[in-house]
Write a protein that holds these residues in place. Sequence first.
Motif, PDB file in Angstrom:
ATOM      1  N   ARG A  13       0.840  -1.197   0.000  1.00 44.40           N
ATOM      2  CA  ARG A  13       0.000   0.000   0.000  1.00 44.40           C
ATOM      3  C   ARG A  13       0.883   1.259   0.000  1.00 44.40           C
ATOM      4  O   ARG A  13       0.629   2.218  -0.716  1.00 44.40           O
ATOM      5  N   ARG A  46       2.291   1.809  -3.467  1.00 41.71           N
ATOM      6  CA  ARG A  46       1.288   2.331  -4.400  1.00 41.71           C
ATOM      7  C   ARG A  46       1.022   3.821  -4.149  1.00 41.71           C
ATOM      8  O   ARG A  46       0.955   4.633  -5.066  1.00 41.71           O
ATOM      9  N   CYS A  47       0.866   4.168  -2.876  1.00 41.91           N
ATOM     10  CA  CYS A  47       0.565   5.565  -2.545  1.00 41.91           C
ATOM     11  C   CYS A  47       1.766   6.464  -2.850  1.00 41.91           C
ATOM     12  O   CYS A  47       1.596   7.608  -3.275  1.00 41.91           O
ATOM     13  N   LEU A 104       1.724   7.221  -6.448  1.00 40.51           N
ATOM     14  CA  LEU A 104       0.700   8.207  -6.798  1.00 40.51           C
ATOM     15  C   LEU A 104       1.161   9.638  -6.509  1.00 40.51           C
ATOM     16  O   LEU A 104       0.989  10.533  -7.336  1.00 40.51           O
ATOM     17  N   ALA A 160      -8.109   9.063  -3.365  1.00 39.56           N
ATOM     18  CA  ALA A 160      -7.415   7.767  -3.454  1.00 39.56           C
ATOM     19  C   ALA A 160      -6.705   7.439  -2.143  1.00 39.56           C
ATOM     20  O   ALA A 160      -6.763   6.316  -1.647  1.00 39.56           O
ATOM     21  N   LEU A 179      -7.411   4.227   0.107  1.00 31.84           N
ATOM     22  CA  LEU A 179      -6.346   3.239   0.320  1.00 31.84           C
ATOM     23  C   LEU A 179      -5.997   3.136   1.804  1.00 31.84           C
ATOM     24  O   LEU A 179      -5.791   2.047   2.332  1.00 31.84           O
ATOM     25  N   ILE A 193      -5.509   2.193  -7.561  1.00 28.40           N
ATOM     26  CA  ILE A 193      -4.283   2.912  -7.946  1.00 28.40           C
ATOM     27  C   ILE A 193      -4.232   3.104  -9.457  1.00 28.40           C
ATOM     28  O   ILE A 193      -3.827   4.161  -9.943  1.00 28.40           O
ATOM     29  N   GLU A 204      -4.317   6.733 -11.111  1.00 28.92           N
ATOM     30  CA  GLU A 204      -3.243   7.061 -12.060  1.00 28.92           C
ATOM     31  C   GLU A 204      -3.838   7.628 -13.355  1.00 28.92           C
ATOM     32  O   GLU A 204      -3.420   8.684 -13.847  1.00 28.92           O
TER      33      GLU A 204
END
Length: 253
Positions: A87, A90-91, A94, A118, A122, A133, A137
């Motif tokens: 996680r 992914r963040c 972003l 988002a 998340l 994600i 994106e």
Amino acid sequence: MLLKTRGLVTKSVNFGEGDKILTLITDRYGRIQAMAKGARRTKSKLMAGTQLFCYCDFVLFKGKTWYYIDQAEIINTFHKIRNDLARLARCTYLIELANEVVQPDQPPGKLLRVVLEALYMLAGEEGNPEVLIRAAELKVLACAGFKPRLGHCASCGTETDAGYFSPVSGGVLCPACEKVDPYGCRVSPGTIGVMKLMLGWRLKKLACLKVGRHTLKELETTMRAYVAVHIDKDFSSNRFMDSIKNNVTGRLE
Ligand SMILES: [Zn+2]
């Protein structure tokens, strides 16, 4: 002169003995660099609000080189993002992506709202993180002027359902135009359909969307190629995510 703005901490670099230089995406001034004097000292009132992912009401004053942070009143720290490596990766991706496309002195408008939504989802473990994600994106890219063309050929404009995606051309190509870009990739029509939904639906609604593993893999590969062509940046968060996926067998959801 003191300035007030809401902003998200999207990068933090230690500086000197106890300072930090932050990159903020602010709702009023776009992307800015801000010095947080003494923010690494334990008694600093700026310590909590200047961590990565913190969303705050900032009071700033403008110096010659950068802004200085006078106050940071926390709205959300998104602390749960840090509980899980996938996680977090992914963040991080972003906000790295957002940093690349948000311009200084240009209010980011909807783009910042997409990133925040988002992060809320998340951090709150809502929906499938991989779906969220990819959708965030796509939305961030669309807000920044890089919306891929999906229902019509990116070269000739003809309506097409064909599954040939050309990152360089900026979207799908019809069969007659495929030769324009020999380096495009075959993408199943289902994946193109999911991309359309991701651009059209809000993230909240997308949380309920069921997307198969094959489609997610195709989406990731396609978007990675698309971002590589349009955004000149080597995302360390992607390498980190790849290493997690290679080292951890089992579910990453
Ligand atoms: Zn065409």
